[in-house]
Every structure is written in structure tokens, then in C-alpha cells.
Design an enzyme around this catalytic site. Sequence first.
Site, mmCIF file in Angstrom:
data_model
loop_
_atom_site.group_PDB
_atom_site.id
_atom_site.type_symbol
_atom_site.label_atom_id
_atom_site.label_comp_id
_atom_site.label_asym_id
_atom_site.label_seq_id
_atom_site.Cartn_x
_atom_site.Cartn_y
_atom_site.Cartn_z
ATOM 1 N N CYS A 112 1.641 -1.207 3.284
ATOM 2 C CA CYS A 112 2.581 -0.327 2.585
ATOM 3 C C CYS A 112 3.227 0.672 3.523
ATOM 4 O O CYS A 112 2.552 1.255 4.372
ATOM 5 C CB CYS A 112 1.856 0.516 1.537
ATOM 6 S SG CYS A 112 1.043 -0.460 0.304
ATOM 7 N N ARG A 149 9.825 -4.746 -8.088
ATOM 8 C CA ARG A 149 8.713 -3.780 -8.046
ATOM 9 C C ARG A 149 9.224 -2.358 -7.956
ATOM 10 O O ARG A 149 8.590 -1.416 -8.362
ATOM 11 C CB ARG A 149 7.907 -4.050 -6.768
ATOM 12 C CG ARG A 149 6.524 -4.534 -6.954
ATOM 13 C CD ARG A 149 5.886 -4.761 -5.593
ATOM 14 N NE ARG A 149 5.219 -3.562 -5.102
ATOM 15 C CZ ARG A 149 4.072 -3.103 -5.520
ATOM 16 N NH1 ARG A 149 3.434 -3.701 -6.470
ATOM 17 N NH2 ARG A 149 3.537 -2.019 -4.992
#
Length: 496
Positions: free
Chosen positions: A315, A411
Amino acid sequence: DGYTASRVMGQGYSYTYDDIILLPGYIDFPTEEVQLSTRLTKNISLRTPCVSSPMDTVTEAQMAAAMAVQGGIGIVHYNMGLQEQAHLISKAKTFRAGFVSEPACLKPSDTIAQVDQIKLSKGFSSVLITENGQIGSKLLGIVTSRDIDFVSDRFTEVRDVMSMDLVTAPEGCTYEDASNSLISSKKSLLPIVRETGEVVELLCRTDIKQQRDFPALGTPSLGSDGKILVGAAIGTREGDKKRLEMLVNVGVNVVVLDSSQGDSIYQREMLAFSKRAYPELDVIAGNVVTSYQARNLIEAGADGLRVGMGSGSICTTQEVCAVGRGQATAVYKTAGIAKQMGVPVIADGGIANSGHIVKALVLGASTVMMGSFLAGTAEAPGDYFFQDGRRLKKYRGMGSLEAMTKGSDVRYLGDKSKLKIAQGVSGAVADKGSVMKLIPYTMHAVKQGFQDLGFRSIEAAHDGLAQGQIGLEVRTGAAQAEGGVHHLVSYEKRSF
Ligand code: XMP
């Protein structure tokens, strides 16, 4: 000794798992007495607190089936068309434990070089030879390494080297019957074939040995339909309502609304829609990291909460958007309110070892969701490849440019612009062998952690933490270094 969780977590710092350490308690029971059974959502229980992440390099049918066999659950990703995802759910739900449903197949005119390639990318050392090179077609022979070890011309056709002296078992046979006949045949493979000769699945001697040496952790996770539990991720767009319908039609047991920041009007609307259309279906919402967000989603109908923002190994959300929270703090802060409201928390992202799992579960999570920890296993999608002498498999963030190009940018909610901003990266992770070994080993280590703390169950540890019976401390940088391997000269041969 130590400080209570509320004191450590109330100081204004964002802590990761590595920042904190749990102080040991008193042991008056053996490791085997530790029970890790838990709740995934309000209505779904698991024997093993492990969930595989909905990522296209982590969970498809094989991973979902393996996680369920180990008592956990897999969440199939949705970076694909609706039909394809529904097909993967059906496939996982009809998985037959112990059997290989997608063995490598070639046709007679293919070459030994293609067998070599399968060995390299899939790790299989045997290949079935069928009429058209597909599963479901007539079985003609098998090529194992013994057939080709000493053939120097790798362009030799497999029809010239394949073994045709085969022992097979009939379609629909039980695992017990099939494994007994494979063991007594002394062969390494037992193809399962229809009366008309088409091969439908395969049993391997190595898998029987693995099952003997690393038995699955009890019975699989099963739904009320008697089939294994399988979850799926969906988005929150209009088209996801159709996706949800198709998933429900193939018997999905739980859905995850997949957003990096879940406290939004989009998730609320999708939760309301799902509760109206499918009141029986449990929905996991998220991701969230604050108690405020957690309360909002629970009030909107979430049956489970997925917690974590920017803590995943791939991430970059915290760097790109400046938003997120250290994962230990996020789990602790959301679990408090979730517990009061009766909804279990899934600690998602940042799990790199069994110690992190212990910390997540003690700090209030009921399960952990893992991406990188499970990527690189035999059950993860994708082929192995070699680099610098190491066997690797691809692992990528669903917010990486590579994955977004395939559609996963949904997302990142409500962004209709054409500009794609990556919130994740692509890379590779080392081969970790099979989930069938990794999960039992890891869960045993987690049980040892609970034993060291003096708690027999996740529930008891949650209560112990709330009542100040578990001491916590923050580790300095030097203490963290001391807690890892140090002052050791590695004698491993370096490959660069
Ligand atoms: P681990 O640490 O287990 O994390 O590899 C997996 C979790 O990371 C999240 N995820 C992402 N987060 N950008 C992000 O900021 C991404 O590209 C990305 N892809 C996955 C997700 O919650 C997953 O379960």
C-alpha cells in the site's frame, strides 16, 4: 508491570504491530488447549481466524478452497467479469479436498520442452496427456520426470515418451478409496476418469503424504448448504448490484464491500440495498480505522468490519493521500466500539509473521486478513518464476497501476476522472510452499503466543485486555532491533 492498552493507545501515537510488545502472563495449560475458533461476522463462525485477501494475486478458487479446508475463509477478488467471479465461487464451493481439479495437461504432439515449462511455472513434475490437451478430454498417458530425465532432445513429442500403463479410479470415488488405491499401486499419480475415458481430476501421492504429515486443522469451514464457505468482494457501483445477484445465485456465503475508505455514502447505499434484497446474506463493510467510521458502518448494517488503511505491504495510500492509521492503533480503536455493538473486526493488512497475528487478535480483532503472507503459496493465482536464483510469484496491490488497468480502480470510491493515481505497487514474493503447511504451522505459533500470555481463547484475551490483565509496552527502535535477529553473521551463499 506494563501499561494497559487504553493507556498505551491513548497517547496520540499511531502504532504498528512492531511498535508494541505484549508482556507474558502465567501458563497453567498446554498449547493444545488454546482454542482459536472465532467469528468472521455476526452470523459466521470459523475455527481458524484466517482470511485471505480479495486480491488478484491472492484469492481465486484454489486459495478459497484451501483456506476453508484449514477452517478459515477466502474472499475471491472481483478484478474480473461477473460471470467469471461467479464461476470461481462455484468452483471453490464444489472443491473436493485432496484432489487436484486443474492438473497440467498436454496433447500428444506437444514437446518435452513444454513439460519443462510447466515444471518451472507451476512446480508440477508430472503432466497428463489427453486427446486435446485439456482436462475433461480422453486420457492417453502420463509423463513424469522419470520418463524425460535423460532425453536430450527436448523437442521430442510427448507421445514418444509417455507412460501408458496407468492405474485410474472412477469418477465420484471417495478420497479414502482413491488414496488407498494410489498407495497400493505404488504409482505417483491416480487420474480419476469417467466411464467413457475422460479425465476429470487427479490424486497425487505427494498430497497424500502432505495430508498425513500436516493434517488440516479439523473439519473445513462449511455453510448451511453443506458446502465449503466462500466469500467474495464486490464494489459499490450500480453494476455491483447485478454482481451481487449472481454471487448470491451461486451460493456465496459472505460478501465484502471493498473500498480503501469505506465510510461513505456508497457503502451505506450498498449495505441498504443488500439488506433489502438479501436479508440472509452477511456483509462485511470497510475499510475503516476510526471508531467514528466503525460506528457509522455498523449502524448502516455491517455484519463484519474490515479494518486497516495503508498498512498493507503493497500500500502507498498513506503516502499518496496522507490518510490512514498505524494498524495496531486502528485495530484497537475500532474493536472497542465494534465489540459493544456486537460486530467482529477483521484486522486487514500488515501481517508479516505469527507475532503480528497474536497482536491483532489480542488488540481486539476476531480474524486477520492476509495478502502478502499468503501470496507466493502454491494456492495463490499466477505462475512461479526464477530471479536471482530464487523462486518467486507476483504480488501486487489492487491499487497498483497494473491491477487498476484491469479495473480495480473502483476500490477508490467515486473517482470518475480519467487520471489513475496509484495507491499501491507491484512486486513479487518468495515461494512459500502450500497453504496446507503454512496455516497449521502459523496457527501453532499463534497458540504458543496465547499460551505465553496465559489466555486460552481469543474471546478471553479480548476480555483480559479490556480488564487490564494484559500488559503492553511501546518498543524503542533499539528494543525492536533486539527483538529481531541481530549480531549474526549470515553464512548463506548470496546470490548477487
Ligand atoms: P498485506 O500487508 O497483507 O495487505 O499484504 C493486504 C491488504 O492491503 C490492502 N490493499 C491495498 N492497499 N493500496 C493500498 O493502499 C493497494 O494497492 C492495495 N491492495 C491491497 C487490502 O486491504 C489488502 O487486504
